[in-house]
Scaffold this active site. Structure first.
Site, PDB file in Angstrom:
ATOM      1  N   GLU A 263     -13.052   5.271  -3.528  1.00  0.00           N
ATOM      2  CA  GLU A 263     -11.635   5.442  -3.228  1.00  0.00           C
ATOM      3  C   GLU A 263     -10.961   6.392  -4.208  1.00  0.00           C
ATOM      4  O   GLU A 263     -11.046   6.206  -5.421  1.00  0.00           O
ATOM      5  CB  GLU A 263     -10.956   4.060  -3.289  1.00  0.00           C
ATOM      6  CG  GLU A 263      -9.481   4.059  -3.017  1.00  0.00           C
ATOM      7  CD  GLU A 263      -9.132   4.350  -1.562  1.00  0.00           C
ATOM      8  OE1 GLU A 263     -10.005   4.195  -0.679  1.00  0.00           O
ATOM      9  OE2 GLU A 263      -7.990   4.743  -1.311  1.00  0.00           O
ATOM     10  N   ASP A 264     -10.311   7.400  -3.660  1.00  0.00           N
ATOM     11  CA  ASP A 264      -9.451   8.288  -4.458  1.00  0.00           C
ATOM     12  C   ASP A 264     -10.148   8.924  -5.659  1.00  0.00           C
ATOM     13  O   ASP A 264      -9.602   8.978  -6.771  1.00  0.00           O
ATOM     14  CB  ASP A 264      -8.164   7.562  -4.880  1.00  0.00           C
ATOM     15  CG  ASP A 264      -7.157   7.542  -3.720  1.00  0.00           C
ATOM     16  OD1 ASP A 264      -7.484   8.079  -2.632  1.00  0.00           O
ATOM     17  OD2 ASP A 264      -6.059   6.998  -3.899  1.00  0.00           O
TER      18      ASP A 264
ATOM     19  N   ASP B 125     -13.647   6.286   2.177  1.00  0.00           N
ATOM     20  CA  ASP B 125     -12.577   6.170   3.177  1.00  0.00           C
ATOM     21  C   ASP B 125     -11.736   7.435   3.283  1.00  0.00           C
ATOM     22  O   ASP B 125     -11.277   7.788   4.369  1.00  0.00           O
ATOM     23  CB  ASP B 125     -11.684   4.981   2.836  1.00  0.00           C
ATOM     24  CG  ASP B 125     -10.643   4.773   3.907  1.00  0.00           C
ATOM     25  OD1 ASP B 125     -11.051   4.600   5.072  1.00  0.00           O
ATOM     26  OD2 ASP B 125      -9.446   4.822   3.607  1.00  0.00           O
ATOM     27  N   ASP B 126     -11.537   8.143   2.150  1.00  0.00           N
ATOM     28  CA  ASP B 126     -10.695   9.351   2.202  1.00  0.00           C
ATOM     29  C   ASP B 126     -11.316  10.402   3.113  1.00  0.00           C
ATOM     30  O   ASP B 126     -10.595  11.205   3.712  1.00  0.00           O
ATOM     31  CB  ASP B 126     -10.527   9.943   0.797  1.00  0.00           C
ATOM     32  CG  ASP B 126      -9.970   8.918  -0.160  1.00  0.00           C
ATOM     33  OD1 ASP B 126      -8.951   8.317   0.169  1.00  0.00           O
ATOM     34  OD2 ASP B 126     -10.588   8.687  -1.230  1.00  0.00           O
TER      35      ASP B 126
ATOM     36  N   LYS C 147      -6.064  -1.704  -1.590  1.00  0.00           N
ATOM     37  CA  LYS C 147      -6.963  -1.455  -0.460  1.00  0.00           C
ATOM     38  C   LYS C 147      -7.659  -2.752  -0.040  1.00  0.00           C
ATOM     39  O   LYS C 147      -7.800  -3.039   1.151  1.00  0.00           O
ATOM     40  CB  LYS C 147      -8.012  -0.430  -0.903  1.00  0.00           C
ATOM     41  CG  LYS C 147      -8.689   0.249   0.221  1.00  0.00           C
ATOM     42  CD  LYS C 147      -8.110   1.618   0.391  1.00  0.00           C
ATOM     43  CE  LYS C 147      -8.548   2.245   1.663  1.00  0.00           C
ATOM     44  NZ  LYS C 147      -8.164   3.637   1.767  1.00  0.00           N
TER      45      LYS C 147
ATOM     46  N   ARG D 208      -7.675  10.923  -8.474  1.00  0.00           N
ATOM     47  CA  ARG D 208      -6.844  11.567  -7.427  1.00  0.00           C
ATOM     48  C   ARG D 208      -6.175  10.470  -6.622  1.00  0.00           C
ATOM     49  O   ARG D 208      -6.529  10.205  -5.469  1.00  0.00           O
ATOM     50  CB  ARG D 208      -7.725  12.466  -6.539  1.00  0.00           C
ATOM     51  CG  ARG D 208      -6.966  13.501  -5.765  1.00  0.00           C
ATOM     52  CD  ARG D 208      -7.186  13.419  -4.264  1.00  0.00           C
ATOM     53  NE  ARG D 208      -6.828  12.136  -3.703  1.00  0.00           N
ATOM     54  CZ  ARG D 208      -6.948  11.818  -2.418  1.00  0.00           C
ATOM     55  NH1 ARG D 208      -7.444  12.660  -1.564  1.00  0.00           N
ATOM     56  NH2 ARG D 208      -6.599  10.619  -1.966  1.00  0.00           N
TER      57      ARG D 208
ATOM     58  N   TYR E  75       0.852  -1.192   0.000  1.00  0.00           N
ATOM     59  CA  TYR E  75       0.000   0.000   0.000  1.00  0.00           C
ATOM     60  C   TYR E  75       0.883   1.236   0.000  1.00  0.00           C
ATOM     61  O   TYR E  75       1.962   1.211  -0.578  1.00  0.00           O
ATOM     62  CB  TYR E  75      -1.026  -0.079   1.153  1.00  0.00           C
ATOM     63  CG  TYR E  75      -2.226   0.761   0.817  1.00  0.00           C
ATOM     64  CD1 TYR E  75      -3.040   0.428  -0.271  1.00  0.00           C
ATOM     65  CD2 TYR E  75      -2.518   1.914   1.520  1.00  0.00           C
ATOM     66  CE1 TYR E  75      -4.096   1.231  -0.643  1.00  0.00           C
ATOM     67  CE2 TYR E  75      -3.582   2.724   1.158  1.00  0.00           C
ATOM     68  CZ  TYR E  75      -4.376   2.380   0.072  1.00  0.00           C
ATOM     69  OH  TYR E  75      -5.414   3.186  -0.299  1.00  0.00           O
TER      70      TYR E  75
ATOM     71  N   ASN F 264       0.577  13.307   3.320  1.00  0.00           N
ATOM     72  CA  ASN F 264       1.302  12.231   2.643  1.00  0.00           C
ATOM     73  C   ASN F 264       1.733  12.706   1.261  1.00  0.00           C
ATOM     74  O   ASN F 264       1.097  13.604   0.710  1.00  0.00           O
ATOM     75  CB  ASN F 264       0.366  11.024   2.444  1.00  0.00           C
ATOM     76  CG  ASN F 264       0.099  10.298   3.731  1.00  0.00           C
ATOM     77  OD1 ASN F 264       0.958  10.113   4.549  1.00  0.00           O
ATOM     78  ND2 ASN F 264      -1.154   9.887   3.891  1.00  0.00           N
TER      79      ASN F 264
HETATM   80  P1  NAD Z   1      -7.040  18.933  -0.458  1.00  0.00           P
HETATM   81  O1  NAD Z   1      -6.359  19.311  -1.716  1.00  0.00           O
HETATM   82  O2  NAD Z   1      -8.510  18.737  -0.467  1.00  0.00           O
HETATM   83  O3  NAD Z   1      -6.733  20.080   0.648  1.00  0.00           O
HETATM   84  C1  NAD Z   1      -5.504  20.708   0.836  1.00  0.00           C
HETATM   85  C2  NAD Z   1      -5.735  22.013   1.586  1.00  0.00           C
HETATM   86  O4  NAD Z   1      -4.472  22.572   1.968  1.00  0.00           O
HETATM   87  C3  NAD Z   1      -6.435  23.096   0.768  1.00  0.00           C
HETATM   88  O5  NAD Z   1      -7.399  23.726   1.576  1.00  0.00           O
HETATM   89  C4  NAD Z   1      -5.327  24.102   0.464  1.00  0.00           C
HETATM   90  O6  NAD Z   1      -5.812  25.433   0.355  1.00  0.00           O
HETATM   91  C5  NAD Z   1      -4.469  23.957   1.690  1.00  0.00           C
HETATM   92  N1  NAD Z   1      -3.085  24.408   1.474  1.00  0.00           N
HETATM   93  C6  NAD Z   1      -2.272  24.142   0.447  1.00  0.00           C
HETATM   94  N2  NAD Z   1      -1.089  24.783   0.632  1.00  0.00           N
HETATM   95  C7  NAD Z   1      -1.181  25.456   1.786  1.00  0.00           C
HETATM   96  C8  NAD Z   1      -0.320  26.313   2.504  1.00  0.00           C
HETATM   97  N3  NAD Z   1       0.902  26.601   2.049  1.00  0.00           N
HETATM   98  N4  NAD Z   1      -0.757  26.845   3.644  1.00  0.00           N
HETATM   99  C9  NAD Z   1      -1.973  26.563   4.140  1.00  0.00           C
HETATM  100  N5  NAD Z   1      -2.837  25.753   3.503  1.00  0.00           N
HETATM  101  C10 NAD Z   1      -2.463  25.226   2.343  1.00  0.00           C
HETATM  102  O7  NAD Z   1      -6.300  17.651   0.080  1.00  0.00           O
HETATM  103  P2  NAD Z   1      -6.841  16.605   1.194  1.00  0.00           P
HETATM  104  O8  NAD Z   1      -7.539  15.486   0.532  1.00  0.00           O
HETATM  105  O9  NAD Z   1      -7.534  17.368   2.269  1.00  0.00           O
HETATM  106  O10 NAD Z   1      -5.461  16.021   1.741  1.00  0.00           O
HETATM  107  C11 NAD Z   1      -4.535  16.882   2.398  1.00  0.00           C
HETATM  108  C12 NAD Z   1      -3.366  16.069   2.896  1.00  0.00           C
HETATM  109  O11 NAD Z   1      -3.801  15.184   3.919  1.00  0.00           O
HETATM  110  C13 NAD Z   1      -2.722  15.205   1.794  1.00  0.00           C
HETATM  111  O12 NAD Z   1      -1.325  15.317   1.863  1.00  0.00           O
HETATM  112  C14 NAD Z   1      -3.134  13.824   2.162  1.00  0.00           C
HETATM  113  O13 NAD Z   1      -2.140  12.887   1.807  1.00  0.00           O
HETATM  114  C15 NAD Z   1      -3.279  13.909   3.654  1.00  0.00           C
HETATM  115  N6  NAD Z   1      -4.174  12.859   4.156  1.00  0.00           N
HETATM  116  C16 NAD Z   1      -3.715  12.049   5.159  1.00  0.00           C
HETATM  117  C17 NAD Z   1      -4.503  11.003   5.616  1.00  0.00           C
HETATM  118  C18 NAD Z   1      -4.008  10.130   6.734  1.00  0.00           C
HETATM  119  O14 NAD Z   1      -2.974  10.388   7.256  1.00  0.00           O
HETATM  120  N7  NAD Z   1      -4.707   9.087   7.137  1.00  0.00           N
HETATM  121  C19 NAD Z   1      -5.744  10.776   5.049  1.00  0.00           C
HETATM  122  C20 NAD Z   1      -6.206  11.641   4.040  1.00  0.00           C
HETATM  123  C21 NAD Z   1      -5.405  12.685   3.610  1.00  0.00           C
END
Ligand code: NAD
Length: 570
Positions: free
Chosen positions: A251-252, A274-275, A180, A162, A109, A424
């Site tokens: 998913e994604d 799940d996201d 997954k 995505r 994964y 991530n």
């Molecule tokens: P997304 O694109 O929907 O949201 C990203 C947000 O960050 C947006 O609101 C954007 O405006 C903001 N952003 C970007 N650059 C910025 C900066 N310099 N300063 C402040 N804000 C800023 O993405 P998402 O789906 O919400 O995912 C965000 C992150 O969370 C990804 O890296 C993803 O891998 C991670 N994530 C982790 C887990 C986990 O750990 N289990 C699960 C889901 C997502």
């Protein structure tokens, strides 16, 4: 129909009913035992001469396959090797993963599966799962029938737009659905016979893929708008007709589509994303664990998100639900959350504010409390100084956002600040686990989105808990499908978060880890499944009779990778 586990009516013995003999049997990964076929099976199933004479047990097979795995020098090479084992012998594949879970989970994964999706058309060997492509939109029921499954318990579906943080991977997204479902089996004991990965191929807007002569997907621009939705609707209708009791996991998908499909179908079928929901539950579980250390009530927490996207929205919504369960009104609960995006603090009077950002936007009057020049954004640092948050979550996908100044500011205000750089892959984490520990002088309670090595600081070794959704969704799948729950609700994810936090031991907490160690993940899945079923009964989404001997029923329903006797049933 496919290979299945059955129980002998007289002896009660579990066995595998197979419909093939000879080479056909060896080529069925669900039935194949390789060199472990017994002498009797070799005689009865037409295998004599097709295998080398020596017979081995699974122990030697594990030693041989692990030796082979270790000869691969790159993560992608290891991924390809494990995939080919998956295609040859599923029992051996899952046993190997189980015995080396910490080493191999990042290979099957995240993060390696991302590279595998990018390279899908180049590392492809044999088909797995179902490709539902837009050009066959009038034949979806026929495609589902071709899967030759009586009724899959879990389907994971993606449209590949995505994939992790890697954007549009077109047909390569199939790798994520397959990966997954491997985790559903490995961590939650969903039998591999009962899973179906699906790729909805509506084309790709990734020019590099369209230009690749070996690209395996539909070579066209993505179908969008009403035509896209009509295609998804047709797919969902076909799934409901063919498999009315299947759990369908999205998913994604791109953020807008992910939210739309969830809202459109969550009250019409057994489904979740799940996201959004799994991420929320795992992050909340980390917060619950941290509060066991700080001994503060949930209702006194102030939560600041750096990044106001889909992940922040999902976590924020579930955090609010948890506060409501603790007695606050929805409006009161929302006032415990602040979001900061690339334009600074999200405030309600910002022009052209996205709808989903509005939910946690702060009052314009609050912005007036910040000393600033007109029109200037309110930075994360200013928000931290003003709000004095107890919890800081990074969901921005932006490396370096949690600078030394930010972490030190958190540590100056709270004895044990809760700091989760969740983005991530590792290269996008807001800070490393080591930075968060060092800059807070070991006081921060840290969980991360990507795996991090333990950190040594001030003579203490800190084990870093990874907020991996795999602690949640396999248990949700186990509970929902075993108890035949009809709908998946946010209340169930809240129950799942509490259950996961309850599995964390004082020893884990003492070592700095807010999640159980990976080798205990099946135990965590069982606890999650029990909590989800109980909640489903409370919400009238399952019959109360499922509570009878619930834990042992769920335990028995968990598939474990071990060879069963085979019986030929034509
Ligand atoms: P997304 O694109 O929907 O949201 C990203 C947000 O960050 C947006 O609101 C954007 O405006 C903001 N952003 C970007 N650059 C910025 C900066 N310099 N300063 C402040 N804000 C800023 O993405 P998402 O789906 O919400 O995912 C965000 C992150 O969370 C990804 O890296 C993803 O891998 C991670 N994530 C982790 C887990 C986990 O750990 N289990 C699960 C889901 C997502």
């Amino acid at each position: 129909m496919a290979t299945r586990i059955k129980i002998d009516a007289v002896t009660g013995e579990r066995y595998l009913a197979v419909r093939r003999k000879g080479l056909g049997l060896i080529e069925d990964p669900l039935a194949n035992k390789g060199t472990a076929f017994t002498a009797e099976e070799r005689d009865l199933l037409g295998l004599r001469g097709l295998l080398p004479p020596a017979q081995f047990g699974i122990k030697e097979q594990l030693a041989r396959t692990y030796e082979h795995f270790r000869t691969k020098t790159t993560p992608l090479g290891k991924h390809v090797y494990l995939n080919s084992l998956h295609d040859r012998n599923e029992v051996l594949f899952y046993r190997l993963l189980q015995e080396h879970i910490e080493e191999m989970m990042p290979i099957i994964y995240t993060p390696t599966v991302g590279e595998a999706c990018q390279q899908f058309s180049h590392i492809y060997r044999r088909p797995r799962g179902l490709f539902v492509s837009y050009d066959l939109k009038d034949r979806i029921p026929e495609l589902l029938a071709n899967a030759r499954l009586r009724a899959p318990r879990v389907i994971v579906v993606t449209d590949g737009e995505r994939i992790l943080g890697l954007g549009d991977q077109g047909a390569g997204g199939m790798g994520i659905s397959i990966g997954k479902l491997c985790l559903y089996t490995l961590c939650g004991g969903i039998p591999p016979y009962d899973t179906l990965p699906i790729m909805l191929d509506v084309g790709t807007d990734n020019q590099a893929l369209l230009d690749d002569p070996l690209y395996l997907g539909l070579r066209r621009a993505r179908v969008r708008g009403p035509k896209y939705q009509a295609f998804v609707d047709r797919f969902v209708d076909a799934v409901r007709t063919a498999f009315p009791h299947t759990l369908l996991q999205w998913e994604d998908f791109l953020k807008g589509n992910a939210i739309t499909q969830l809202q459109r179908f969550r009250d019409r079928l057994c489904t979740f994303n799940d996201d959004i929901q799994g991420t929320a539950a795992v992050a909340l579980a980390g917060i619950f664990s941290a509060l066991r250390v700080t001994k503060q009530p949930l209702t006194e927490q102030r939560l600041v998100f750096a990044g106001a996207g889909a992940a922040a929205q999902g976590i924020g919504d579930l955090f609010v639900l948890a506060l409501q369960h603790a007695g606050l009104t929805r409006d009161e609960a929302r006032r415990h959350v602040w979001t900061v995006d690339s334009k600074g603090l999200v405030v309600a009077d910002r022009p052209n504010l996205d709808d989903f950002k509005r939910a946690f936007a702060r009052d314009a009057t609050e912005a007036a409390a910040y000393p600033r020049r007109d029109g200037a954004t309110i930075s994360l640092h200013e928000v931290i100084a003003h709000v004095q948050p107890t919890i800081l979550l990074g969901t921005s996908g932006t490396a370096g956002m949690f600078s030394e100044t930010i972490v030190r500011a958190m540590a100056a205000q709270q004895t044990r600040p809760i700091i989760f750089p969740l983005s991530n892959p590792t290269s996008k984490a807001e800070c490393t686990a080591a930075d968060a520990i060092r800059w807070s002088d070991g006081h921060a309670l840290v969980a991360t989105g990507s795996p991090f090595e333990p950190v040594l600081h001030g003579g203490k070794r800190y084990r870093i808990g990874q907020g991996n959704n795999a602690y949640i969704f396999p248990g949700v799948g186990l509970g929902v499908t075993t108890a035949k729950i009809r709908r998946v609700t946010d209340g169930m994810f809240l129950a799942a978060a509490r259950a996961l936090a309850s599995v964390v031991t004082p020893r884990d907490l003492n070592e700095g880890a807010l999640f159980p160690a990976l080798p205990r993940i099946r135990e965590a899945s069982l606890a999650v499944a029990v909590a989800v079923v109980r909640r489903a009964v409370e919400e009238s989404h399952a019959a109360p009779k499922v509570l009878h001997r619930l834990e042992s029923t769920l335990q028995q329903a968990m598939w474990t990778p071990a060879y069963l006797p085979l019986r030929y049933e034509a």
